[in-house]
Each structure stands twice: as C-alpha cells, then as structure tokens.
Write a protein that holds these residues in place. Sequence first.
Motif, PDB file in Angstrom:
ATOM      1  N   ARG A 127       9.586  10.336 -46.360  1.00  0.00           N
ATOM      2  CA  ARG A 127       8.648  10.199 -47.473  1.00  0.00           C
ATOM      3  C   ARG A 127       8.827   8.910 -48.247  1.00  0.00           C
ATOM      4  N   SER A 128      10.080   8.480 -48.411  1.00  0.00           N
ATOM      5  CA  SER A 128      10.313   7.310 -49.279  1.00  0.00           C
ATOM      6  C   SER A 128      11.600   6.627 -48.847  1.00  0.00           C
ATOM      7  N   ALA A 129      11.776   5.408 -49.316  1.00  0.00           N
ATOM      8  CA  ALA A 129      13.017   4.687 -49.011  1.00  0.00           C
ATOM      9  C   ALA A 129      14.215   5.441 -49.585  1.00  0.00           C
ATOM     10  N   GLU A 130      14.048   6.003 -50.793  1.00  0.00           N
ATOM     11  CA  GLU A 130      15.157   6.702 -51.452  1.00  0.00           C
ATOM     12  C   GLU A 130      15.598   7.949 -50.664  1.00  0.00           C
ATOM     13  N   SER A 131      14.635   8.612 -50.037  1.00  0.00           N
ATOM     14  CA  SER A 131      14.985   9.884 -49.368  1.00  0.00           C
ATOM     15  C   SER A 131      15.331   9.700 -47.889  1.00  0.00           C
ATOM     16  N   THR A 132      15.294   8.463 -47.397  1.00  0.00           N
ATOM     17  CA  THR A 132      15.475   8.257 -45.951  1.00  0.00           C
ATOM     18  C   THR A 132      16.780   8.862 -45.446  1.00  0.00           C
ATOM     19  N   GLY A 133      17.885   8.525 -46.109  1.00  0.00           N
ATOM     20  CA  GLY A 133      19.195   8.987 -45.646  1.00  0.00           C
ATOM     21  C   GLY A 133      19.307  10.493 -45.675  1.00  0.00           C
ATOM     22  N   SER A 134      18.908  11.102 -46.788  1.00  0.00           N
ATOM     23  CA  SER A 134      19.097  12.555 -46.889  1.00  0.00           C
ATOM     24  C   SER A 134      18.137  13.287 -45.952  1.00  0.00           C
ATOM     25  N   GLN A 135      16.906  12.787 -45.799  1.00  0.00           N
ATOM     26  CA  GLN A 135      15.969  13.463 -44.886  1.00  0.00           C
ATOM     27  C   GLN A 135      16.452  13.355 -43.437  1.00  0.00           C
ATOM     28  N   ILE A 154       8.964   7.561 -39.188  1.00  0.00           N
ATOM     29  CA  ILE A 154       9.197   6.685 -40.341  1.00  0.00           C
ATOM     30  C   ILE A 154       8.000   5.746 -40.412  1.00  0.00           C
ATOM     31  N   PRO A 155       7.009   6.074 -41.250  1.00  0.00           N
ATOM     32  CA  PRO A 155       5.773   5.284 -41.251  1.00  0.00           C
ATOM     33  C   PRO A 155       6.067   3.791 -41.350  1.00  0.00           C
ATOM     34  N   LEU A 156       5.324   3.010 -40.601  1.00  0.00           N
ATOM     35  CA  LEU A 156       5.602   1.574 -40.515  1.00  0.00           C
ATOM     36  C   LEU A 156       5.572   0.899 -41.887  1.00  0.00           C
ATOM     37  N   ASP A 157       4.656   1.343 -42.749  1.00  0.00           N
ATOM     38  CA  ASP A 157       4.582   0.740 -44.092  1.00  0.00           C
ATOM     39  C   ASP A 157       5.934   0.875 -44.804  1.00  0.00           C
ATOM     40  N   LEU A 158       6.593   1.987 -44.576  1.00  0.00           N
ATOM     41  CA  LEU A 158       7.885   2.237 -45.219  1.00  0.00           C
ATOM     42  C   LEU A 158       8.984   1.412 -44.538  1.00  0.00           C
ATOM     43  N   GLY A 163      12.911  -1.314 -49.460  1.00  0.00           N
ATOM     44  CA  GLY A 163      14.043  -0.375 -49.381  1.00  0.00           C
ATOM     45  C   GLY A 163      14.536   0.040 -50.755  1.00  0.00           C
ATOM     46  N   ALA A 164      15.678   0.742 -50.795  1.00  0.00           N
ATOM     47  CA  ALA A 164      16.206   1.269 -52.060  1.00  0.00           C
ATOM     48  C   ALA A 164      17.679   1.602 -51.876  1.00  0.00           C
ATOM     49  N   PRO A 165      18.470   1.637 -52.987  1.00  0.00           N
ATOM     50  CA  PRO A 165      19.889   1.991 -52.856  1.00  0.00           C
ATOM     51  C   PRO A 165      20.062   3.484 -52.558  1.00  0.00           C
ATOM     52  N   GLU A 166      21.105   3.814 -51.834  1.00  0.00           N
ATOM     53  CA  GLU A 166      21.398   5.235 -51.551  1.00  0.00           C
ATOM     54  C   GLU A 166      22.838   5.343 -51.048  1.00  0.00           C
ATOM     55  N   ALA A 167      23.523   6.432 -51.407  1.00  0.00           N
ATOM     56  CA  ALA A 167      24.919   6.608 -50.975  1.00  0.00           C
ATOM     57  C   ALA A 167      24.973   6.975 -49.503  1.00  0.00           C
ATOM     58  N   PRO A 168      26.050   6.541 -48.753  1.00  0.00           N
ATOM     59  CA  PRO A 168      26.145   6.940 -47.340  1.00  0.00           C
ATOM     60  C   PRO A 168      26.326   8.448 -47.217  1.00  0.00           C
ATOM     61  N   PRO A 169      25.742   9.094 -46.207  1.00  0.00           N
ATOM     62  CA  PRO A 169      25.882  10.550 -46.041  1.00  0.00           C
ATOM     63  C   PRO A 169      27.254  10.906 -45.491  1.00  0.00           C
TER      64      PRO A 169
END
Length: 532
Positions: A127-135, A154-158, A163-169
């Motif tokens: 859905r978003s750069a922020e949710s990429t890792g968790s999704q 992962i839609p090409l537009d995204l 991008g956005a910051p996010e903690a490693p999983p």
Amino acid sequence: MRVPSRVAQVLRTSGVNTVFGLMGDGNLPHLIALIEEQAMCFVPTTGESGAVSMADGMARATGQIGVASVTHGPGMANTVTALTEAVRARSRVLVLTGDTPNVPHHLQSFDLQALAHLTGADYVRIRSAESTGSQLAGALTRLRYESRPVVVDIPLDLAVSAGAPEAPPQPLGPFASVPDDDGLDAALGIIASARKPAIIAGQGALISGAGSAIEELSELIRAPLATTLLARGMFTDSVHNLGISGTVGSRESLDVLAESDCLIAFGASLNRFTMADGAVAAQGSIIQIDHRQPGRDAFRPPNVAVTGDARKSAVEMRTLLADADFTGSSWRSQRCGRRNATKPAFTPATTTGLDLRQAAVTLNEQLPAHRTVVTDTGRFIYSVWPYLDAPPGQFIHTLNFASIGLGLSTGIGASAANRDRLTIVVAGDGGFLMSVNELATAVREKLPMLIVVANDSAYGMEYFNLARAGLDPAHALMSDPGIAQIVAGYGARAVSVSTHDELDECLRGLHGLPDGPVVLDLQLDPATVPGE
Ligand SMILES: Cc1ncc(C[n+]2csc(CCOP(=O)(O)OP(=O)(O)O)c2C)c(N)n1
Ligand SMILES: [Mg+2]
C-alpha cells in the motif's frame, strides 16, 4: 529507504538468496536492488512459467521459500499454470511483481489480484512505502505457516517513489503446533482397541522430522510402516517397511494395508492415490494427524482428525500408550515378519527394444543414491514412479494440476538449490518439448542434471486412452523432431539409446557430477509402454 531496497532487505533477512525471473518494467527496480544491494543469485529464465516452476522446485527441494520475479500483465499471465501447480503442491513460492503505472490505456494493465485468486494463490498489494517491510514480512510469515504461494504486487508508481524510513523486521522463528488433547484422546481410544494398526507417513511427517518418533510408536503398537509417494524413503531401513502406500506400491503391501482396522496417518493428505481408491483400511478406522486442516483433501473423511505437528503427536501418543502399559497385537509379525517386496513386480518385455520399467530399475541402480528426482506428467510415470527412488524429501512431481511441461523447470530450480548432487528429471517427449526452452537456463547455470526423456514419439497417455476406447491410437503419434539435435543446439550433451545394452553403456560413461545438463533420450515403442 527506497521501496526496492526495503523489499530486497526483507527478503535477504528472511533467508532468501536466489531469485528466478525475467525482467520487465514491473520488476526491474526490485531485481536491481536484489542483485546490487543484497548480492542475490539471480537466475535469468527464458519464460515466466519457467521462473515460477524453478522457484517451486527450489522450495520443494529445500522446504525454504522460492522466489520468482516477473513483470506485470503478460509476464504474470504466463505464470498461471506453473503457479496453480505450486498452489496445489502447497509449495512455498513467492512471486514478486509490480502493477502497471496509473496511466490510462496502459497496454500491459491486467487484474493481478483476480489472476492470483484464479490460481488459488494469496495476493498482497503493497500500500505504501511505510508499510512495505511489515506487509512483506507478514506475507512471508503466512507463506511459511500456510504453505500457500503468494503474489506480492508492488505497484510501479510506489517502486520508483522516494521511499520512507522503517525499522528492519525480525527474522522469523520456527513453528510447530501442539496436538489437540480431545483429538489425541479419541485417537488413543481407537488405537487401544485396534487389532491391526498400520501407519502411513506423509510429507508433513518428513518436514516435522517425525521419522524416528513414528518408528518408536510403531514398535510399541506393532504397526507396519508405509509412506506416501512424496515421503518415500523414510523407513527404508525398517524390516516392517511396506514402501509406498497405494497405486505406486506393491500388491503385497497393499494387501496388508487393506486389511488394517486402524490406519494412523501422520502429515499425509490421504488422497485417492495413497488410499488406492478406498482399498486401504477399507473396513478400518482412520486417524489423521496434520498441523493443517486434517481431513481437508482426504479421499475418505477420517474417523478422528488431530490438529497437531506430526513429530510432537507421535511422541505424545507413544508416551501416553507406554504409560498405560499398552502392548500391541501380533498382527505385524504374522503379516510382515519378513521384509515385504516394496515395489510392484513386473515381467520385462522380451523384445530387444527398451522396456521403460526395466530402464527405470537400471537408472535406479546405476545412478548415485545422493540425488533429487523430479518428474513431469504423462503415461511414463506409471513405469517410472515405482522404481526410481529418492532420499526422503527429494522426490518431486508436477502432477498436482496434471499439466505436462512443468517438470524440466521444476528440476532446474531443485538443481539450483542442490548443486552438490545429481538432479534427475524424467519427462515424456511431449512435456519435454513443451518446455525445452528452459534448457538454455540449465546450460547457462551449468547445472548437474540428468534429463531423461521417455521418448515414445507420442502423447502416450492419449495414445493409451484412444486404444482403450477402441479408437485409432495413431492420432496421438508425433514424429520425433530429433531431440538429440535440438538439445545439442542448446549446448547440452545428448545421448539417444534404444536398447538396454546401449543404456548400460551410456550410464557407464557418466562419471561424477556432470558440469551441465545431460539429456538421455530413451527411444521407446509407443505400443509397449504400460498405461497404468
Ligand atoms: C498443459 C497440458 N496439455 C495437455 C495435457 C493432456 N495430456 C495429458 S498426458 C499427455 C501426453 C503427454 O505426452 P508425453 O509428455 O510425451 O508423455 P507420455 O504420455 O507420452 O509418457 C497429454 C497431452 C495436459 N495434461 N496438460
Ligand atoms: Mg510421449
């Protein structure tokens, strides 16, 4: 962090180190991040179907996640058959793609969610750069636990956004469900009153490492042991081993299993082949233990379904029965006191030409035991499956969607995962020619493979069906296009044999692991290959 970097990082953290794929707009950003930032091994394929089958083969040969990356629209459309096979095989396949940009009239736009669901695969749209890792981490967790392939879109537009910051999983932990108490109680009640218990172990038992726990239980309750086709080889050292249960097994073993009044199945779906269309435990009770929805695909609903891990359940059952001073009946020693013949007997053809069953026996004896076996689908399987062994977990077939043409790529994926051993692929000439383009991938990767083509110059299954229906089987004949020359054109070695002496000589000439695929073209008379 950019989205492709995040995707590559999560996959690497989850243990992925190889990606099969074919480039296009929809997946290029991710492939570049995987290769350049995470140093993944990228195996470029000739087609998207091949990429998914290779990821499937790697997943099945290792139990790990296999990843394929393809572009949107036509790239994803080309995956449908291979992905459906992976879904039905419950293989841990992740397909990474990216939807078309949000512009009107994009030529490659396609409903990826509908496509995924058509095959039975899970679908996750980031859905978003922020949710990429968790999704993505969530999709990987579900994939591990449910063994249901997933399409990650992962839609090409995204993918090309800032991008956005996010903690490693966090890395994922192991999983083993505890057996449910009510189910266990009911199962033990049936076992305690049984006179002729028998055990079948399937892939779930293999994966949970239940072999010795099941053997200990079988010693206590004096039950003979059998496996499903996919779990073959689990009990080869036991004198009470009946081999494979069902249509692929021996008549002698089937007679014992048919007589059982209590079948205990660990991690086996109990499909119609394992159950020999209902002949196994025909009058008996069935106890099915599986960590995933026991009873779901069973040919006959079990009397008791225990949801739980195979190894833990076997240990628990043995402990509870031993604590109750349980001792088994004398059935096992009467019916299988000596080692049963675990493979179906046959009378070899007396003509000079090749008998495919005899050829399978020869291959089984002459090729290294440390191997992986992958088969395509066709009439040839009836002659090959019973006689070509593989170590536990290393027998793979692509019959789950009954499509021909998937075995070669599945074998390539399995071989890429196990480069230290011989991978033997067996395909018919029809299935081999349908997918021969991926030979280019096996040659490029220098994979140690022996590709055996059961070449009856026919769609043999259809040949058999036409003849059985009293119609002219000649309609199913194909002229041999010269498989050896086609193979040589791809840069692979090919040997054609049409007698058992030629086969022996060819096998004597194979020393050690080949440094690329070798194709063994078994020239057969279509009128002599058995149909079932
Ligand atoms: C994609 C697909 N197309 C067609 C079929 C129908 N079909 C089933 S078995 C078979 C014959 C396959 O021929 P070959 O690979 O040479 O194996 P053989 O039966 O000769 O041993 C065919 C055409 C199928 N199962 N899958
Ligand atoms: Mg054929």
